[in-house]
Each structure stands twice: as structure tokens, then as C-alpha cells.
Scaffold this motif. Structure first.
Motif, PDB file in Angstrom:
ATOM      1  N   VAL A  95      -1.671  -7.426   2.602  1.00 54.49           N
ATOM      2  CA  VAL A  95      -1.588  -6.118   3.245  1.00 54.49           C
ATOM      3  C   VAL A  95      -2.740  -5.219   2.786  1.00 54.49           C
ATOM      4  CG1 VAL A  95       0.102  -5.407   1.491  1.00 54.49           C
ATOM      5  CG2 VAL A  95      -0.092  -4.066   3.588  1.00 54.49           C
ATOM      6  N   VAL A  96      -3.281  -4.421   3.731  1.00 57.33           N
ATOM      7  CA  VAL A  96      -4.329  -3.433   3.412  1.00 57.33           C
ATOM      8  C   VAL A  96      -3.939  -2.097   4.046  1.00 57.33           C
ATOM      9  CG1 VAL A  96      -6.280  -5.019   3.113  1.00 57.33           C
ATOM     10  CG2 VAL A  96      -5.689  -4.228   5.421  1.00 57.33           C
ATOM     11  N   LYS A  97      -4.250  -0.988   3.367  1.00 62.34           N
ATOM     12  CA  LYS A  97      -3.922   0.356   3.882  1.00 62.34           C
ATOM     13  C   LYS A  97      -4.996   1.346   3.449  1.00 62.34           C
ATOM     14  CE  LYS A  97      -0.166   0.689   6.344  1.00 62.34           C
ATOM     15  NZ  LYS A  97       1.201   0.558   5.935  1.00 62.34           N
ATOM     16  N   PHE A  98      -5.594   2.059   4.410  1.00 61.08           N
ATOM     17  CA  PHE A  98      -6.521   3.144   4.087  1.00 61.08           C
ATOM     18  C   PHE A  98      -5.753   4.340   3.522  1.00 61.08           C
ATOM     19  CE2 PHE A  98      -9.514   1.135   7.151  1.00 61.08           C
ATOM     20  CZ  PHE A  98     -10.671   1.181   6.381  1.00 61.08           C
ATOM     21  N   ASN A  99      -6.394   5.047   2.581  1.00 63.89           N
ATOM     22  CA  ASN A  99      -5.828   6.297   2.078  1.00 63.89           C
ATOM     23  C   ASN A  99      -6.001   7.364   3.168  1.00 63.89           C
ATOM     24  OD1 ASN A  99      -5.478   8.864   0.815  1.00 63.89           O
ATOM     25  ND2 ASN A  99      -5.894   7.943  -1.173  1.00 63.89           N
ATOM     26  N   PRO A 100      -4.915   7.992   3.649  1.00 65.61           N
ATOM     27  CA  PRO A 100      -5.040   8.943   4.768  1.00 65.61           C
ATOM     28  C   PRO A 100      -5.862  10.191   4.437  1.00 65.61           C
ATOM     29  CG  PRO A 100      -2.795   8.911   3.916  1.00 65.61           C
ATOM     30  CD  PRO A 100      -3.516   7.809   3.235  1.00 65.61           C
ATOM     31  N   SER A 101      -5.988  10.520   3.150  1.00 69.31           N
ATOM     32  CA  SER A 101      -6.757  11.716   2.793  1.00 69.31           C
ATOM     33  C   SER A 101      -8.198  11.388   2.398  1.00 69.31           C
ATOM     34  CB  SER A 101      -6.068  12.469   1.644  1.00 69.31           C
ATOM     35  OG  SER A 101      -6.054  11.674   0.479  1.00 69.31           O
ATOM     36  N   ASN A 102      -8.525  10.093   2.306  1.00 63.40           N
ATOM     37  CA  ASN A 102      -9.899   9.683   1.970  1.00 63.40           C
ATOM     38  C   ASN A 102     -10.131   8.275   2.510  1.00 63.40           C
ATOM     39  OD1 ASN A 102     -12.353   8.940   0.905  1.00 63.40           O
ATOM     40  ND2 ASN A 102     -11.884   9.553  -1.193  1.00 63.40           N
ATOM     41  N   SER A 103     -10.794   8.183   3.673  1.00 56.30           N
ATOM     42  CA  SER A 103     -10.928   6.871   4.319  1.00 56.30           C
ATOM     43  C   SER A 103     -11.989   5.981   3.663  1.00 56.30           C
ATOM     44  CB  SER A 103     -11.225   7.029   5.813  1.00 56.30           C
ATOM     45  OG  SER A 103     -12.386   7.804   5.995  1.00 56.30           O
ATOM     46  N   ASN A 104     -12.583   6.439   2.552  1.00 59.02           N
ATOM     47  CA  ASN A 104     -13.447   5.558   1.761  1.00 59.02           C
ATOM     48  C   ASN A 104     -12.629   4.689   0.798  1.00 59.02           C
ATOM     49  OD1 ASN A 104     -16.095   6.309   2.690  1.00 59.02           O
ATOM     50  ND2 ASN A 104     -15.784   8.269   1.665  1.00 59.02           N
ATOM     51  N   LEU A 105     -11.348   5.005   0.677  1.00 59.91           N
ATOM     52  CA  LEU A 105     -10.489   4.278  -0.265  1.00 59.91           C
ATOM     53  C   LEU A 105      -9.411   3.509   0.491  1.00 59.91           C
ATOM     54  CD1 LEU A 105      -9.889   7.137  -2.888  1.00 59.91           C
ATOM     55  CD2 LEU A 105     -11.633   5.338  -2.973  1.00 59.91           C
ATOM     56  N   GLY A 109      -2.818  -5.446  -1.345  1.00 61.02           N
ATOM     57  CA  GLY A 109      -1.765  -6.122  -2.091  1.00 61.02           C
ATOM     58  C   GLY A 109      -1.754  -7.584  -1.711  1.00 61.02           C
ATOM     59  N   GLY A 110      -1.461  -8.447  -2.695  1.00 62.79           N
ATOM     60  CA  GLY A 110      -1.565  -9.875  -2.418  1.00 62.79           C
ATOM     61  C   GLY A 110      -0.412 -10.709  -2.921  1.00 62.79           C
ATOM     62  N   SER A 111      -0.560 -12.014  -2.743  1.00 63.02           N
ATOM     63  CA  SER A 111       0.539 -12.934  -3.021  1.00 63.02           C
ATOM     64  C   SER A 111       0.784 -13.142  -4.517  1.00 63.02           C
ATOM     65  CB  SER A 111       0.279 -14.284  -2.343  1.00 63.02           C
ATOM     66  OG  SER A 111      -0.891 -14.847  -2.871  1.00 63.02           O
ATOM     67  N   LYS A 112      -0.190 -12.754  -5.367  1.00 61.67           N
ATOM     68  CA  LYS A 112       0.049 -12.839  -6.815  1.00 61.67           C
ATOM     69  C   LYS A 112       0.617 -11.540  -7.379  1.00 61.67           C
ATOM     70  CE  LYS A 112      -3.379 -16.375  -8.038  1.00 61.67           C
ATOM     71  NZ  LYS A 112      -4.640 -16.611  -8.791  1.00 61.67           N
ATOM     72  N   GLY A 113       0.854 -10.568  -6.494  1.00 60.67           N
ATOM     73  CA  GLY A 113       1.469  -9.317  -6.942  1.00 60.67           C
ATOM     74  C   GLY A 113       0.493  -8.261  -7.420  1.00 60.67           C
ATOM     75  N   SER A 114      -0.816  -8.516  -7.305  1.00 58.13           N
ATOM     76  CA  SER A 114      -1.797  -7.514  -7.732  1.00 58.13           C
ATOM     77  C   SER A 114      -1.959  -6.437  -6.661  1.00 58.13           C
ATOM     78  CB  SER A 114      -3.159  -8.159  -7.997  1.00 58.13           C
ATOM     79  OG  SER A 114      -3.078  -9.026  -9.100  1.00 58.13           O
ATOM     80  N   LEU A 115      -2.039  -5.187  -7.128  1.00 59.45           N
ATOM     81  CA  LEU A 115      -2.249  -4.018  -6.264  1.00 59.45           C
ATOM     82  C   LEU A 115      -3.535  -3.354  -6.704  1.00 59.45           C
ATOM     83  CD1 LEU A 115       1.226  -2.284  -6.246  1.00 59.45           C
ATOM     84  CD2 LEU A 115      -0.074  -2.855  -4.231  1.00 59.45           C
ATOM     85  N   ARG A 116      -4.487  -3.202  -5.781  1.00 61.98           N
ATOM     86  CA  ARG A 116      -5.781  -2.609  -6.154  1.00 61.98           C
ATOM     87  C   ARG A 116      -6.177  -1.513  -5.169  1.00 61.98           C
ATOM     88  NH1 ARG A 116      -6.801  -8.392  -7.003  1.00 61.98           N
ATOM     89  NH2 ARG A 116      -6.874  -8.750  -9.256  1.00 61.98           N
ATOM     90  N   LEU A 117      -6.839  -0.472  -5.701  1.00 68.45           N
ATOM     91  CA  LEU A 117      -7.423   0.582  -4.882  1.00 68.45           C
ATOM     92  C   LEU A 117      -8.931   0.368  -4.874  1.00 68.45           C
ATOM     93  CD1 LEU A 117      -6.605   3.275  -3.346  1.00 68.45           C
ATOM     94  CD2 LEU A 117      -7.449   4.456  -5.388  1.00 68.45           C
ATOM     95  N   TRP A 118      -9.517   0.196  -3.679  1.00 66.86           N
ATOM     96  CA  TRP A 118     -10.934  -0.128  -3.521  1.00 66.86           C
ATOM     97  C   TRP A 118     -11.703   1.049  -2.935  1.00 66.86           C
ATOM     98  CZ3 TRP A 118     -12.631  -5.141  -4.772  1.00 66.86           C
ATOM     99  CH2 TRP A 118     -11.624  -6.101  -4.974  1.00 66.86           C
ATOM    100  N   PHE A 141       1.094   4.686   2.271  1.00 61.83           N
ATOM    101  CA  PHE A 141       0.698   5.940   1.631  1.00 61.83           C
ATOM    102  C   PHE A 141       1.524   7.104   2.159  1.00 61.83           C
ATOM    103  CE2 PHE A 141      -3.521   4.074   0.498  1.00 61.83           C
ATOM    104  CZ  PHE A 141      -3.653   4.596  -0.786  1.00 61.83           C
ATOM    105  N   SER A 142       1.789   8.079   1.296  1.00 62.63           N
ATOM    106  CA  SER A 142       2.289   9.371   1.770  1.00 62.63           C
ATOM    107  C   SER A 142       1.148  10.057   2.535  1.00 62.63           C
ATOM    108  CB  SER A 142       2.735  10.247   0.593  1.00 62.63           C
ATOM    109  OG  SER A 142       1.648  10.469  -0.302  1.00 62.63           O
ATOM    110  N   ALA A 143       1.475  11.081   3.341  1.00 58.67           N
ATOM    111  CA  ALA A 143       0.470  11.723   4.207  1.00 58.67           C
ATOM    112  C   ALA A 143      -0.694  12.312   3.419  1.00 58.67           C
ATOM    113  CB  ALA A 143       1.134  12.804   5.057  1.00 58.67           C
ATOM    114  N   ASP A 144      -0.435  12.795   2.195  1.00 55.08           N
ATOM    115  CA  ASP A 144      -1.512  13.384   1.385  1.00 55.08           C
ATOM    116  C   ASP A 144      -2.220  12.353   0.504  1.00 55.08           C
ATOM    117  OD1 ASP A 144       0.370  12.877  -0.581  1.00 55.08           O
ATOM    118  OD2 ASP A 144       0.741  14.992  -1.062  1.00 55.08           O
ATOM    119  N   GLY A 145      -1.759  11.103   0.536  1.00 50.29           N
ATOM    120  CA  GLY A 145      -2.400  10.036  -0.231  1.00 50.29           C
ATOM    121  C   GLY A 145      -2.116  10.067  -1.717  1.00 50.29           C
ATOM    122  N   LYS A 146      -1.303  11.022  -2.176  1.00 51.88           N
ATOM    123  CA  LYS A 146      -1.051  11.164  -3.622  1.00 51.88           C
ATOM    124  C   LYS A 146      -0.038  10.155  -4.138  1.00 51.88           C
ATOM    125  CE  LYS A 146      -2.301  16.036  -3.905  1.00 51.88           C
ATOM    126  NZ  LYS A 146      -1.793  17.422  -3.983  1.00 51.88           N
TER     127      LYS A 146
END
Length: 301
Positions: A95-105, A109-118, A141-146
Motif C-alpha cells: 500500500v502507498v498513500k500521499f500525505n494530503p498536506s504535503n504531496s512530496n511525502l 507499507g509492506g508484507s514484512k510489516g515495515s512502515l516508511r515515510l518517503w 492519513f488524516s486530512a491534515d496529515g498529522k
């Protein structure tokens, strides 16, 4: 419209309302010009070397972000068809999700359970959310990305308290992990567009409702039921107004519910086999896209 194998998700372009993206088990991301009278295929993107699990449009640019079983997320210019950047991982990306308050981020999430912000500008992971989790099934993400919600496959660990976790994005810490203690995994989580609540699609064949404020309590008096999940990665989607909630179903139908009363409203037969993902159009309130286990994609008004 469709793929040669199962379609995992569909996503409308927020800036170009006629364009719909889809991610398939046939290793492709496809872009559809939905209202074109002739051939609706706008692009077939073959940058992944294995099944593609998720695809999302950037909020402001005609960029597509996709994640797949080739242990990578990829950013592509949909207009040019050119790959801009590859984000390599040590796990298949679910799964991939853009941060709604900053589309550079964006989150992955993956099958080994790692969660990363890029960060798409550098191609580097800026944060890692460590919790020794199972496969990440969905992120929201929540609407404010926090804050964001993660949904995890806990079937192997017997620890159902990690099924749904609400995280503080900046501090990289869980705000709560005792949110959902049923013995079911949740293939989809979605914040309500206006109210302080979120929903989770449960493998128990219902959609649960939670408060979006601490302690993120489960509403024990209301749920949405009638559709089937039965182990399929079935997604749900809120209408623009937030008044309706639509869900795919294992029987190939799209089910519509009234959000306030959680009453079943109607269903549309979309496919002969499981309808895996539904997505309301970002501007047109009566248009919804759906995709299915057999590779089909349909748009309904």
C-alpha cells in the motif's frame, strides 16, 4: 476496460476528472480515459516487474505512485509515461498513500510489516515506524496529515491489539493500538471526509465505525453489514458529502449504505466475481468506479 488478471485498486485523478488509474496482478498500471467514445486506454505502464498492489495519483501533478511485489514503489509522469523515481524496499509493497498536506511525502507499507515515510524529492525514507507488525493491509492519513491509521494482518501473531494502530506522523509513535480487538483483519481503513470518525472493513463481513478522537473507541451500536468480505481485499469509499458509504463485495456487487443510520440503501451488480475496490469520483457526486477479481473495471452513474 480491464487487465488480464485481478485488479487490486482504482484511483481517480483529482486534477484531471476524466482519468482513472488501476493497479493489476498482471504487473501493469493502467490509465483510462473514462469518457472517451473509442478506446478508453490512455496508458499502459509496465515499469513494475511483478504484481502491482496499489496506485495513487499525486494531488497536484499528473504523477502516479504505485507499489508492488517487486519490492519497490515507483513514481511515474502519467502524461509522458516516464519513470521519475524508484523507491527500493526490502519487502513487497502492499500500500502507498500521499500525505494530503504535503504531496512530496508518501507512506508505504509492506508484507514484512515495515512502515516508511518517503520524500519524492530525495528518494529517501525520512521516517520509519517500527512495531514488528504483520503485513500492512492499508494506510490512511488524516486530512491534515498529522496522523495516520495502519491496518495489519495479525492472524499469525495472535495479537489482535495491533490490527489497527493510530500513529502520530511527526513523532513516529502510536497514539493507540487497542483500537480493534476482534479476531478479524481489516483490509481497508477510511477516514470520514468531515466527521471525527473512521471506518474499517472487517473480514467478519461488516464495516466497523470508530471515533477519530482518542481513545478511538469502536462504536458497538452501529455497523454496516449485508456485503461479503470472506478473505478478499475488499475496499470501501465515502461519497463526496460523506452521507453514503460504498463497499465492494465478494459477490461482485457494490453495496451502498447511509452513513448516519448505517442502513443498507441499494446494491449494483458490477461483476460476476468479487468486486475488490470502489472509488467515488472526486468531483461528480453520482459517479463511482469499481474493479474486480477477474480483471474488469466499470464506471457507474
Amino acid at each position: 476496460m480491464g487487465h488480464t488478471k485481478a485488479v487490486n485498486c482504482v484511483d481517480w485523478s483529482p486534477s484531471h476528472g476524466h482519468l482513472l488509474a488501476s493497479a493489476g496482478m498482471d504487473h501493469t498500471v493502467r490509465v483510462w480515459n473514462v469518457w472517451n467514445r473509442g478506446d478508453t486506454t490512455a496508458r499502459v505502464l509496465k515499469h513494475h516487474t511483478a504484481a502491482v498492489k496499489d496506485v495513487k495519483w499525486s494531488h497536484h501533478r499528473p504523477f502516479l505512485l504505485s507499489g508492488g511485489f517487486d519490492c519497490s514503489s515507483r513514481l511515474v509522469d502519467a502524461e509522458e509515461g516516464k519513470e521519475i523515481r524508484v523507491f527500493k524496499e526490502d519487502q513487497p509493497v502492499e500500500v502507498v498513500k500521499f500525505n494530503p498536506s504535503n504531496s512530496n511525502l508518501f507512506l508505504s507499507g509492506g508484507s514484512k510489516g515495515s512502515l516508511r515515510l518517503w520524500d519524492i524529492r530525495t528518494g529517501l525514507a525520512t521516517k520509519e515506524f517500527n512495531r514488528s507488525l504483520g503485513t500492512i493491509l492499508d494506510l490512511e492519513f488524516s486530512a491534515d496529515g498529522k496522523q495516520f491509521i495502519s491496518s495489519t494482518d495479525t492472524t499469525r501473531s495472535n495479537v489482535s491489539e495491533n490490527t489497527i494502530i493510530v500513529w502520530d506522523t511527526l513523532r513516529e509513535v502510536p497514539l493507540s493500538n487497542q483500537v480493534y480487538t476482534e479476531a478479524f483483519t481489516c483490509p481497508c481503513v477510511r477516514y470520514h471526509p468531515y466527521e471525527a470518525s473512521f471506518v474499517a472493513q472487517s473480514n467478519g463481513n461488516y464495516i466497523a465505525i470508530f471515533s477519530a478522537r482518542p481513545p478511538f473507541k469502536l462504536n458497538r451500536y452501529r455497523r454496516f453489514e449485508g456485503h461479503g468480505v470472506w478473505g478478499f481485499p475488499i475496499k470501501c469509499s465515502f461519497s463526496l458529502s460523506g452521507r453514503e458509504l460504498a463497499s465492494g463485495s465478494s459477490d461482485g456487487c457494490i453495496y451502498f449504505y447511509d452513513y448516519k443510520s448505517s442502513r443498507f440503501l441499494r446494491k449494483i451488480e458490477a461483476f460476476k466475481e468479487a468486486c475488490t475496490c470502489v472509488a467515488y469520483h472526486p468531483v461528480l457526486p453520482n459517479v463511482i468506479a469499481a474493479c474486480g477479481w477477474t480483471g474488469e473495471i466499470s464506471v457507474f452513474e
